[in-house]
Structure formats: C-alpha cells, structure tokens
Design a protein around this motif. Sequence first.
Motif, PDB file in Angstrom:
ATOM      1  N   ASP A 128      -1.422  -8.150  -8.737  1.00 25.59           N
ATOM      2  CA  ASP A 128      -1.124  -7.493 -10.019  1.00 25.59           C
ATOM      3  C   ASP A 128      -0.131  -8.241 -10.897  1.00 25.59           C
ATOM      4  O   ASP A 128       0.059  -7.878 -12.048  1.00 25.59           O
ATOM      5  N   LEU A 129       0.552  -9.244 -10.325  1.00 25.33           N
ATOM      6  CA  LEU A 129       1.645  -9.847 -11.082  1.00 25.33           C
ATOM      7  C   LEU A 129       1.334 -11.250 -11.577  1.00 25.33           C
ATOM      8  O   LEU A 129       0.538 -11.973 -10.987  1.00 25.33           O
ATOM      9  N   ALA A 158       0.502  -8.076   5.200  1.00 23.37           N
ATOM     10  CA  ALA A 158       0.037  -6.723   4.871  1.00 23.37           C
ATOM     11  C   ALA A 158      -0.852  -6.186   5.985  1.00 23.37           C
ATOM     12  O   ALA A 158      -0.738  -5.034   6.404  1.00 23.37           O
ATOM     13  N   LEU A 214       7.667  -3.205  -4.249  1.00 22.71           N
ATOM     14  CA  LEU A 214       7.872  -4.107  -3.122  1.00 22.71           C
ATOM     15  C   LEU A 214       9.360  -4.171  -2.769  1.00 22.71           C
ATOM     16  O   LEU A 214       9.739  -4.148  -1.595  1.00 22.71           O
ATOM     17  N   VAL A 261       0.680 -13.649   2.805  1.00 21.27           N
ATOM     18  CA  VAL A 261       0.926 -12.288   2.331  1.00 21.27           C
ATOM     19  C   VAL A 261      -0.157 -11.344   2.852  1.00 21.27           C
ATOM     20  O   VAL A 261       0.124 -10.229   3.291  1.00 21.27           O
ATOM     21  N   LEU A 270       6.417 -13.453  -3.663  1.00 18.88           N
ATOM     22  CA  LEU A 270       5.544 -13.916  -4.746  1.00 18.88           C
ATOM     23  C   LEU A 270       5.198 -15.386  -4.591  1.00 18.88           C
ATOM     24  O   LEU A 270       4.124 -15.828  -4.992  1.00 18.88           O
ATOM     25  N   SER A 280       0.236  -6.568  -0.991  1.00 21.09           N
ATOM     26  CA  SER A 280      -1.019  -7.064  -1.565  1.00 21.09           C
ATOM     27  C   SER A 280      -0.949  -7.035  -3.086  1.00 21.09           C
ATOM     28  O   SER A 280      -1.362  -7.984  -3.757  1.00 21.09           O
ATOM     29  N   ALA A 281      -0.402  -5.929  -3.627  1.00 22.81           N
ATOM     30  CA  ALA A 281      -0.338  -5.789  -5.086  1.00 22.81           C
ATOM     31  C   ALA A 281       0.535  -6.869  -5.710  1.00 22.81           C
ATOM     32  O   ALA A 281       0.261  -7.341  -6.818  1.00 22.81           O
ATOM     33  N   SER A 282       1.586  -7.289  -4.982  1.00 21.01           N
ATOM     34  CA  SER A 282       2.486  -8.288  -5.563  1.00 21.01           C
ATOM     35  C   SER A 282       1.730  -9.581  -5.855  1.00 21.01           C
ATOM     36  O   SER A 282       2.068 -10.307  -6.780  1.00 21.01           O
ATOM     37  N   LYS A 283       0.696  -9.859  -5.051  1.00 22.12           N
ATOM     38  CA  LYS A 283      -0.077 -11.069  -5.302  1.00 22.12           C
ATOM     39  C   LYS A 283      -1.172 -10.829  -6.344  1.00 22.12           C
ATOM     40  O   LYS A 283      -1.482 -11.706  -7.130  1.00 22.12           O
ATOM     41  N   ALA A 327       4.689  -3.311  -9.699  1.00 25.29           N
ATOM     42  CA  ALA A 327       4.285  -3.925  -8.430  1.00 25.29           C
ATOM     43  C   ALA A 327       5.475  -4.535  -7.695  1.00 25.29           C
ATOM     44  O   ALA A 327       5.603  -4.406  -6.480  1.00 25.29           O
TER      45      ALA A 327
END
Lengths: 201, 201
Positions: B53-54, A44, A10, A40, A33, B48-51, A6
Amino acid sequence: MQYPEAIAKLIESYSKLPGIGRKSATRLAFYTLGMSDDDVKNFARSLSASKSDLTFCRICGFITSKDDDPCVICSDESRDQSKIFVVENSQDEMAIENTHDYHGLYHVLNGVLSPMEGRGPEDINITSLITRLSDHSEVKEVIIGLDASTEGEATTLYLARLIRPSGIKVTRLARGLSVGTNVDYADQLTLTQAVNGRTEI
Amino acid sequence: MQYPEAIAKLIESYSKLPGIGRKSATRLAFYTLGMSDDDVKNFARSLSASKSDLTFCRICGFITSKDDDPCVICSDESRDQSKIFVVENSQDEMAIENTHDYHGLYHVLNGVLSPMEGRGPEDINITSLITRLSDHSEVKEVIIGLDASTEGEATTLYLARLIRPSGIKVTRLARGLSVGTNVDYADQLTLTQAVNGRTEI
C-alpha cells in the motif's frame, strides 16, 4: 500530521512487542519498508503460522507443531523414561537439550508460581505433571530446573512438597559459582551455597 | 534439537530486524504465541500492507499511501510554497511537522551521502530536488535540516554548493546548546558553535 495508515498500523503492531517503544517501533517499521518482498512475505506468513500450526505438547507442554503432538521427545522411546526434568518454558528445555548431556524426559510448566502476578498452581502445568507421575510408575526422579529467582525458588519448594510423598526422588540444579566467576565478585548468597554444596575432589 | 518449523521461521524473521539478535528474536517469537489471534492477524496484515500500500511521494519523497501520491503536504496548497525543508527521511519530516512551527514544503532525500557505505548523489533524492527547484521559481529558500553528523554535514555542504548558484537562499538548522544542556557538560565543538552563533537579546 499522521503517518499513512499502513505504516501507522505497522508501528502500532511493533510497539505491542515487549521492550519495543514507540521510537523503536517506528524505526523497525521503516526498516521493514526497505526489506525484500520475500523477507516481508515470509515474516507475515510465519506470524500467521505461529498461531495456526503450533500447540503445546499434550504430554509435556513443550511447544510443538500440531502434526507432532505428542512432541518429538515424548514420542522418542529411546529416551530415559525414568527421569522427568521440570522447566519453566520451552526455551529452558531447549537450553538443557543443547548441553547434550541429559537424555530423559521433560515437563514444561509454561510459567512459575507468582502471587505478585496472580499466577497460582492451577495456572501452570502442575496438575498434568502430578497425573503423569501417578500414571507412570517408571519415573524414579524428578529434576527441578527453574530459575534461581524468588518465584523459581517458591515453585521448586511447592513442587518438591507435592511430589515427595509419592516416594519419587526430587532433585534440583546445583547452586554455586558459574564458569568464569571470580570468588571475590560472587555475591554472598552464591558463595554460601557454593560452600554448603562443596564437592569432594 | 530444533524448534518446530513454524517457530524456527518466526525466530529467523524476527532476527532479521536491526538490533534484534537470536536471543531477543526467540523471546519475541514466544511472546507472539501468547498474543491474541487478532493482534497477530493485524501484525501479519500490516506487514503485507506496508509493502503493497505504500510508496514514496513522487514530488517530495515522503512515505505515503499509494492512493495519496502526491502526499498530503505536497497536495496542500495552503502551505507556504516558497520554502522547502530538506530532511534525511520521513521520520525527520514527522519530527519537524510535530513542532507545528513550520508551514512550508519538504523534500525527503531518503538517505545522506556516505562514501563509507558507497552512497553517492545519484543514490539519494538530489536530482529530483534540483529539478523541483528549477521548475518552481516560487521557491525562495531551501532549509537543510540534516543530522549534525559527519555525513549530514557533508551532504549539507554538497547541497548548498549545488543550489546557491541558482540564487535561492540556502539555510541550515542552528547549532548550539540543546534545551536542558549544562554549559560545562557541552562538548567543545557545540560550545564553539554556540558562541559563534550567539544571538542578540
């Protein structure tokens, strides 16, 4: 070792932006992050919206919402319909608008001629400008406001030669000292242009 | 005049990133308009995934996918369990990993002590480090690898004082000339540290 997918993706996306290398992209990704969920999410969403909601005005080429095509300026009949200000891109139009001193119409080329980058007359909004001029006999003046660079210069001369036969007045932005410039710091060409273009006081 | 909403919002999002002012944000937003649909879609998706999935590894604090918690290094039993390398953030851990020279474990503080920014011991991953050390008697050495800055220095000394009573060896990165440095260009403090830390050849 690799970063988790992920964040690696990014970083890759950020590093596709101009002027942002691998290191800066990594810094931005980690900064992301730490951003709020809302920020965020909005980021997006506005990325997606920029592709789905926007278009270039079908008359002048300015960036506009798909619901406002023709754009607000082209639709505004109170503006001086006898003048068209030719600019390279929407940002330049915005800069001129922000002077609050010009009240005519615009035409956005969305580029300048550049043999180096293989950009010819058919790659920028020139045909639409010529059609516009021949369809609207109320236009009396075309003001060319391109960058004072080699490419801007070449495009200016090309346009002038193209439009002049129609009898429409073609003007360009004045060349001279910018506000705050010291005479002894100005480059030779600027000084020559300032002398040649001197105005009576 | 205002830009259409979709681009105005994108400019706003870009300008929230560190080191990116209004002008750069505008440039990036217009650049985005020219990017391929796929690139923009991937960018939005990875934001979106950074928020979603991580997360930070529940053992060491390294950035990791939610499906890989504990992270790949903490889960790797072949690594030297007797050493813990303390770093400020995940990027620093990545830099050390990329030397391919260290094969122990890590602990990511995700910050350093900073009275100026009101960041105290409870705001960074120190408690989890101490718990980890008391739970794992196999740890024989803690290597502190923080920035050579005032804050990094203060955090290093704080940690050393906290850990030393347990009898675990505490080491720090060597100070001296970086590769390529000329002696006459090195600052006084670096030179002093290089002299004091001289090694036999």
